[in-house]
Design a protein around this motif. Structure first.
Motif, PDB file in Angstrom:
ATOM      1  N   ARG A  60     -49.316  37.221  -2.368  1.00 31.77           N
ATOM      2  CA  ARG A  60     -47.977  36.715  -2.675  1.00 31.77           C
ATOM      3  C   ARG A  60     -47.567  36.999  -4.116  1.00 31.77           C
ATOM      4  O   ARG A  60     -46.421  37.354  -4.380  1.00 31.77           O
ATOM      5  CB  ARG A  60     -47.905  35.214  -2.433  1.00 31.77           C
ATOM      6  N   TYR A  61     -48.490  36.859  -5.045  1.00 33.71           N
ATOM      7  CA  TYR A  61     -48.151  37.026  -6.457  1.00 33.71           C
ATOM      8  C   TYR A  61     -48.484  38.412  -6.986  1.00 33.71           C
ATOM      9  O   TYR A  61     -48.381  38.668  -8.181  1.00 33.71           O
ATOM     10  CB  TYR A  61     -48.833  35.934  -7.287  1.00 33.71           C
ATOM     11  N   SER A  62     -48.841  39.322  -6.116  1.00 33.66           N
ATOM     12  CA  SER A  62     -49.125  40.698  -6.523  1.00 33.66           C
ATOM     13  C   SER A  62     -47.818  41.458  -6.700  1.00 33.66           C
ATOM     14  O   SER A  62     -46.889  41.303  -5.918  1.00 33.66           O
ATOM     15  CB  SER A  62     -49.973  41.399  -5.464  1.00 33.66           C
ATOM     16  N   LYS A  63     -47.790  42.294  -7.698  1.00 41.19           N
ATOM     17  CA  LYS A  63     -46.616  43.130  -7.920  1.00 41.19           C
ATOM     18  C   LYS A  63     -46.896  44.577  -7.508  1.00 41.19           C
ATOM     19  O   LYS A  63     -46.104  45.463  -7.743  1.00 41.19           O
ATOM     20  CB  LYS A  63     -46.201  43.059  -9.380  1.00 41.19           C
ATOM     21  N   SER A  64     -48.021  44.797  -6.882  1.00 43.52           N
ATOM     22  CA  SER A  64     -48.443  46.141  -6.497  1.00 43.52           C
ATOM     23  C   SER A  64     -47.849  46.553  -5.155  1.00 43.52           C
ATOM     24  O   SER A  64     -47.710  45.733  -4.249  1.00 43.52           O
ATOM     25  CB  SER A  64     -49.972  46.206  -6.408  1.00 43.52           C
ATOM     26  N   ASP A  65     -47.503  47.822  -5.040  1.00 41.92           N
ATOM     27  CA  ASP A  65     -47.043  48.343  -3.753  1.00 41.92           C
ATOM     28  C   ASP A  65     -48.107  49.235  -3.106  1.00 41.92           C
ATOM     29  O   ASP A  65     -47.828  50.007  -2.197  1.00 41.92           O
ATOM     30  CB  ASP A  65     -45.724  49.085  -3.900  1.00 41.92           C
ATOM     31  N   THR A  66     -49.353  49.086  -3.572  1.00 46.82           N
ATOM     32  CA  THR A  66     -50.479  49.836  -3.026  1.00 46.82           C
ATOM     33  C   THR A  66     -50.742  49.414  -1.584  1.00 46.82           C
ATOM     34  O   THR A  66     -50.567  48.245  -1.232  1.00 46.82           O
ATOM     35  CB  THR A  66     -51.741  49.568  -3.885  1.00 46.82           C
TER      36      THR A  66
END
Length: 107
Positions: A60-66
């Protein structure tokens, strides 16, 4: 080229699964497959987000689009999975993605 699989954790405020045990086993299996394991980093080819409960804070708090799979309590990508089956299901997703990546197929 060596592929990197990331493992990212939530803060652990409400663990309903053994996050550490799952991560340890995933790390061992990923290494056996010849991939490098990195922790809490977004510069990986694939990320396994491990949250202890259904709040899914690791993802939820990840800003990654990996490319990734998200474990939230006893669910993977919002599908209920028995805790004893989590590692196998996670590894299936890791292998599937890495195989597609190596064949040049994204998605």
């Amino acid at each position: 080229m060596n592929k990197h699989v990331g493992i990212t954790f939530c803060g652990g405020c409400n663990p309903r699964i053994d996050r550490g045990g799952i991560a340890k086993k995933i790390g061992e299996l990923v290494s056996e497959q010849g991939y490098t394991v990195v922790f809490n980093r977004s510069d990986a080819d694939f990320i396994v987000y491990i949250s202890g409960c259904s709040a899914n804070c690791a993802h939820r708090y990840s800003k990654s689009d990996t490319a990734h799979t998200a474990v939230a309590g006893a669910a993977i990508d919002a599908i209920a999975v028995a805790e004893t089956e989590l590692v196998g299901e996670i590894m299936s997703r890791v292998r599937d993605y890495i195989e597609r990546l190596e064949k040049g197929i994204r998605g």
